[in-house]
Design a protein around this motif. Structure first.
Motif, PDB file in Angstrom:
ATOM      1  N   SER A 154      -2.131  -5.893 -14.404  1.00  0.00           N
ATOM      2  CA  SER A 154      -3.193  -4.899 -14.520  1.00  0.00           C
ATOM      3  C   SER A 154      -4.437  -5.408 -13.823  1.00  0.00           C
ATOM      4  N   ALA A 155      -5.192  -4.491 -13.314  1.00  0.00           N
ATOM      5  CA  ALA A 155      -6.409  -4.871 -12.616  1.00  0.00           C
ATOM      6  C   ALA A 155      -7.455  -5.364 -13.613  1.00  0.00           C
ATOM      7  N   PRO A 156      -8.346  -6.269 -13.202  1.00  0.00           N
ATOM      8  CA  PRO A 156      -9.383  -6.760 -14.098  1.00  0.00           C
ATOM      9  C   PRO A 156     -10.411  -5.685 -14.393  1.00  0.00           C
ATOM     10  N   PRO A 157     -11.209  -5.844 -15.434  1.00  0.00           N
ATOM     11  CA  PRO A 157     -12.223  -4.847 -15.751  1.00  0.00           C
ATOM     12  C   PRO A 157     -13.300  -4.825 -14.697  1.00  0.00           C
ATOM     13  N   GLN A 196       7.404   6.321   3.903  1.00  0.00           N
ATOM     14  CA  GLN A 196       6.675   5.266   3.199  1.00  0.00           C
ATOM     15  C   GLN A 196       5.365   4.929   3.907  1.00  0.00           C
ATOM     16  N   ALA A 197       5.388   4.894   5.217  1.00  0.00           N
ATOM     17  CA  ALA A 197       4.159   4.620   5.956  1.00  0.00           C
ATOM     18  C   ALA A 197       3.114   5.686   5.665  1.00  0.00           C
ATOM     19  N   MET A 198       3.572   6.912   5.480  1.00  0.00           N
ATOM     20  CA  MET A 198       2.657   7.996   5.179  1.00  0.00           C
ATOM     21  C   MET A 198       1.958   7.761   3.834  1.00  0.00           C
ATOM     22  N   ILE A 199       2.699   7.206   2.870  1.00  0.00           N
ATOM     23  CA  ILE A 199       2.095   6.894   1.571  1.00  0.00           C
ATOM     24  C   ILE A 199       1.002   5.848   1.754  1.00  0.00           C
ATOM     25  N   ALA A 200       1.294   4.803   2.515  1.00  0.00           N
ATOM     26  CA  ALA A 200       0.306   3.732   2.717  1.00  0.00           C
ATOM     27  C   ALA A 200      -0.954   4.255   3.393  1.00  0.00           C
ATOM     28  N   ARG A 201      -0.811   5.302   4.204  1.00  0.00           N
ATOM     29  CA  ARG A 201      -1.971   5.855   4.915  1.00  0.00           C
ATOM     30  C   ARG A 201      -2.600   7.044   4.192  1.00  0.00           C
ATOM     31  N   ASP A 202      -2.153   7.331   2.995  1.00  0.00           N
ATOM     32  CA  ASP A 202      -2.660   8.499   2.278  1.00  0.00           C
ATOM     33  C   ASP A 202      -4.174   8.382   2.065  1.00  0.00           C
ATOM     34  N   PRO A 203      -4.955   9.364   2.524  1.00  0.00           N
ATOM     35  CA  PRO A 203      -6.415   9.287   2.375  1.00  0.00           C
ATOM     36  C   PRO A 203      -6.864   9.205   0.925  1.00  0.00           C
ATOM     37  N   GLY A 204      -6.116   9.872   0.033  1.00  0.00           N
ATOM     38  CA  GLY A 204      -6.475   9.837  -1.375  1.00  0.00           C
ATOM     39  C   GLY A 204      -6.385   8.437  -1.953  1.00  0.00           C
ATOM     40  N   LEU A 205      -5.377   7.697  -1.536  1.00  0.00           N
ATOM     41  CA  LEU A 205      -5.225   6.325  -1.989  1.00  0.00           C
ATOM     42  C   LEU A 205      -6.385   5.471  -1.492  1.00  0.00           C
ATOM     43  N   ALA A 206      -6.727   5.629  -0.224  1.00  0.00           N
ATOM     44  CA  ALA A 206      -7.853   4.868   0.335  1.00  0.00           C
ATOM     45  C   ALA A 206      -9.158   5.207  -0.370  1.00  0.00           C
ATOM     46  N   ASP A 207      -9.344   6.469  -0.724  1.00  0.00           N
ATOM     47  CA  ASP A 207     -10.567   6.865  -1.427  1.00  0.00           C
ATOM     48  C   ASP A 207     -10.644   6.232  -2.810  1.00  0.00           C
ATOM     49  N   LEU A 208      -9.501   6.138  -3.497  1.00  0.00           N
ATOM     50  CA  LEU A 208      -9.487   5.483  -4.806  1.00  0.00           C
ATOM     51  C   LEU A 208      -9.896   4.015  -4.684  1.00  0.00           C
ATOM     52  N   PRO A 229      -8.252  -7.018  -3.958  1.00  0.00           N
ATOM     53  CA  PRO A 229      -6.936  -7.024  -4.599  1.00  0.00           C
ATOM     54  C   PRO A 229      -6.909  -6.206  -5.889  1.00  0.00           C
ATOM     55  N   ALA A 230      -7.955  -6.351  -6.709  1.00  0.00           N
ATOM     56  CA  ALA A 230      -8.007  -5.594  -7.955  1.00  0.00           C
ATOM     57  C   ALA A 230      -8.136  -4.105  -7.693  1.00  0.00           C
ATOM     58  N   ALA A 231      -8.959  -3.748  -6.709  1.00  0.00           N
ATOM     59  CA  ALA A 231      -9.136  -2.336  -6.370  1.00  0.00           C
ATOM     60  C   ALA A 231      -7.819  -1.719  -5.900  1.00  0.00           C
ATOM     61  N   LEU A 232      -7.083  -2.452  -5.052  1.00  0.00           N
ATOM     62  CA  LEU A 232      -5.784  -1.964  -4.584  1.00  0.00           C
ATOM     63  C   LEU A 232      -4.799  -1.808  -5.734  1.00  0.00           C
ATOM     64  N   ALA A 233      -4.700  -2.832  -6.563  1.00  0.00           N
ATOM     65  CA  ALA A 233      -3.745  -2.798  -7.668  1.00  0.00           C
ATOM     66  C   ALA A 233      -4.038  -1.642  -8.606  1.00  0.00           C
ATOM     67  N   ASP A 234      -5.323  -1.405  -8.899  1.00  0.00           N
ATOM     68  CA  ASP A 234      -5.659  -0.341  -9.830  1.00  0.00           C
ATOM     69  C   ASP A 234      -5.467   1.038  -9.208  1.00  0.00           C
ATOM     70  N   ALA A 235      -5.754   1.161  -7.911  1.00  0.00           N
ATOM     71  CA  ALA A 235      -5.518   2.436  -7.233  1.00  0.00           C
ATOM     72  C   ALA A 235      -4.029   2.790  -7.245  1.00  0.00           C
ATOM     73  N   PHE A 236      -3.191   1.800  -6.985  1.00  0.00           N
ATOM     74  CA  PHE A 236      -1.750   2.042  -7.046  1.00  0.00           C
ATOM     75  C   PHE A 236      -1.309   2.355  -8.474  1.00  0.00           C
ATOM     76  N   ILE A 246       5.161  -0.826  -1.644  1.00  0.00           N
ATOM     77  CA  ILE A 246       4.001  -0.746  -0.752  1.00  0.00           C
ATOM     78  C   ILE A 246       2.841  -1.547  -1.331  1.00  0.00           C
ATOM     79  N   ARG A 247       2.633  -1.426  -2.639  1.00  0.00           N
ATOM     80  CA  ARG A 247       1.578  -2.206  -3.308  1.00  0.00           C
ATOM     81  C   ARG A 247       1.778  -3.694  -3.110  1.00  0.00           C
ATOM     82  N   ASP A 248       3.001  -4.165  -3.352  1.00  0.00           N
ATOM     83  CA  ASP A 248       3.280  -5.600  -3.227  1.00  0.00           C
ATOM     84  C   ASP A 248       3.030  -6.088  -1.808  1.00  0.00           C
ATOM     85  N   ARG A 249       3.394  -5.273  -0.833  1.00  0.00           N
ATOM     86  CA  ARG A 249       3.190  -5.664   0.557  1.00  0.00           C
ATOM     87  C   ARG A 249       1.705  -5.709   0.907  1.00  0.00           C
TER      88      ARG A 249
END
Length: 565
Positions: free
Chosen positions: A29-32, A80-92, A104-111, A135-138
């Motif tokens: 889990s992502a840190p607070p 799968q590449a499309m998921i990694a490039r999803d604008p909504g994910l980047a915005d999160l 790293p925490a921001a990525l983990a929590d967005a996923f 995709i998250r792990d990569r």
């Protein structure tokens, strides 16, 4: 010593030492937020740029692997590449970085946020959680500079055992090194199953306990029966080798059109994901293309391709098949293949929403422009071009699609039977169009209310399930009553044993991955049409998918022994 049992998804029998794939560490889990952490100065611009760069690096790597692998792998990895490039994910990610989170925490929590959405969005998308985790792990590995645990390379041939395999790992396997695959999870239409079959690697999925075996344990994997013998004896190895030698000899000897031993013709066709697949078709001698997927032109782009671009792509395939049949499936957007320019991002249940032909309700011009491009390509080719629409439910939809195709200048227009309603009313649906094509993968998931990628539901998704075969029979009977051809273009068509059952149920053509065609051709050549009908009756009378497979295998073996004298 004993055996394990799973679902055989890619034929072939081979023995070798087992090596387990390392389990990836959980992202945790992502840190607070930073306000509750020791005071640190977060470089918002730098952390955000690093996270976005990691996602882009993952997307680029997935595309590269897909291009290198080609075939089904290219389509899977492009999605799968499309998921990694999803604008909504980047915005999160950006939102979390601005709140004081490190990359790293921001990525983990967005996923984790996306993971929760998918898990609650119905079974079809819930099964994509494993792809999201990969995709998250990569991405996290890119950020930390470490390698993602992947396929072992011991320097000798081995059997790969894993809980499951990510598409990016499966797509680039070397069949000379990985001689068989066995996974604890996954289903008969999972990415592992589809890609293993396209590579010609024997594979068994949903095999409980395989990942607990010690490395170097010798196992005999039969990708046809789904049996994995642990520490097999010399006699078992000899029998398996004899069966495999006979299978390979039959494949090498098979040429010409598909037909039963008494001369009943069955069109054997190939499924293609795009023009890049054309390099593999020469050696198998298909009667044509039973399914040309067109999503490869539309995925991972902000707007639809123009008429000229589409025409050129279709013409490359048509030109390769001369006077043979090429069946083009119109865009199958939605569900696990969302398109930025047409798919609604907030659809509550995409698998039951606007997908396939239903996309024309939202964007009618998209379908009309695609039909125009297909017709323009057909005019410059000698191929016999047919078109078909995915996700058709009613005779009215079938009639409307045929009318649109005819208006575009395309003479032959059919529909896919992927919804139980279409199978139940198959005679009326067939009367409203020119042919039917059964997509067993989607038909199974809708008939059993079980997502086609969910490993825990593999028994329900088994294409041998008698209830699914009942729907195939209804569709074949309905098409026959209307005097229309009916094919199967799902994964079921590539199973040499199940192909006999499908022909016995009245199916007139089978379309499959190119690598599977020789085995299906050889299987048909060993049985009469009457044999196929008896095998179909045995499958329909079985209590479940496993019972159907075993009953048909035993009866087919008996018939072959009698025929051999």
């Amino acid at each position: 010593m004993g055996g394990l049992r799973g679902i055989g998804v890619s034929p072939g029998a081979v023995a070798g030492p087992l090596i387990r794939m390392a389990t990836r560490p959980a992202a945790g889990s992502a840190p607070p937020p930073a306000v509750e952490m020791p005071a640190v100065e977060v470089d918002v611009h730098g952390e955000n740029a690093a996270a976005r760069a990691a996602l882009e690096a993952v997307a680029a790597e997935l595309e590269t692997r897909g291009t290198r692998a080609g075939g089904d792998a290219a389509e899977v990895l492009a999605a799968q590449a499309m998921i990694a490039r999803d604008p909504g994910l980047a915005d999160l990610v950006t939102t979390r970085v601005k709140a004081g989170w490190l990359a790293p925490a921001a990525l983990a929590d967005a996923f984790a946020h996306y993971r929760g959405i998918l898990a609650g969005a119905g079974e079809y998308l819930a099964a994509r959680v494993a792809d999201l985790d990969d995709i998250r792990d990569r991405a996290l590995a890119v950020l930390s500079g470490r390698a993602v645990p992947g396929v072992p390379h011991p320097g000798h041939p081995y059997v790969l055992a894993a809980v499951d395999l990510a598409p990016a790992d499966t797509a680039t396997l070397d069949p000379a090194e990985v001689i068989a695959i066995v996974t604890e999870e996954g289903g008969p239409t999972s990415h592992t199953a589809i890609l293993a079959k396209s590579l010609g690697i024997p594979a068994v999925v949903a095999c409980a306990g395989i990942a607990s075996l010690a490395d170097a344990t010798v196992v005999l994997v039969d990708g046809g029966t789904g049996v994995v013998d642990v520490e097999p004896g010399a006699e078992a190895l000899a029998r398996a080798q004899a069966r495999e030698d006979a299978r390979r000899a039959a494949l090498a000897a098979g040429t010409g059109p598909g037909r039963t031993s008494d001369g009943h013709g069955v069109d054997l066709l190939v499924n293609l994901g795009g023009a890049e697949d054309l390099t593999v078709i020469g050696a198998v001698g298909p009667a044509g293309v039973g399914l040309l997927r067109t999503e490869f032109l539309f995925l991972d782009r902000p707007d639809e391709p123009g008429l000229a671009e589409q025409r050129e792509a279709y013409l490359r395939v048509f030109a390769a098949f001369g006077g043979r049949k090429v069946v083009v499936r119109t865009l199958d957007a939605g569900a696990d293949k969302p398109l930025r320019f047409v798919t609604a991002p907030d659809e509550p249940n995409p698998a039951l929403g606007v997908r396939g032909l239903r996309t024309a309700r939202r964007a009618p011009g998209l379908l009309d422009r695609q039909l125009a491009a297909i017709a323009a390509a057909a005019e410059g080719s000698e191929a016999k071009v047919w078109v078909m629409a995915p996700m058709v439910s009613t005779p009215a939809e079938a009639a409307a699609f045929r009318a649109r195709a005819r208006a575009a200048g395309l003479a032959v227009a059919g529909v896919m039977v992927e919804v139980p309603a279409a199978a139940l009313r198959a005679s009326a649906v067939a009367a409203a169009c020119d042919f039917l094509s059964i997509g067993t993968n989607d038909l199974a998931q809708y008939a059993f209310a079980a997502d086609r990628m969910a490993g825990g539901l593999a028994d329900l998704l088994d294409p041998w399930q008698p209830a699914l075969l009942d729907l195939v029979r209804l569709a074949a009977d309905g098409a026959g009553a209307a005097g229309k051809p009916v094919g199967v273009c799902g994964e079921a068509a590539s199973d040499p044993l199940l192909a006999l059952v499908l022909v016995g149920l009245g199916v007139t053509s089978l379309s499959m991955a190119p690598i599977a065609l020789p085995a299906v051709r050889a299987s048909l050549a060993r049985h009469t049409l009457a044999h196929c009908r008896r095998l179909a009756a045995a499958a329909l009378a079985a209590p479940d998918g496993q019972g159907a497979r075993y009953a048909v295998a035993a009866l087919a073996a008996d018939q072959e022994r009698v025929a051999a004298g």
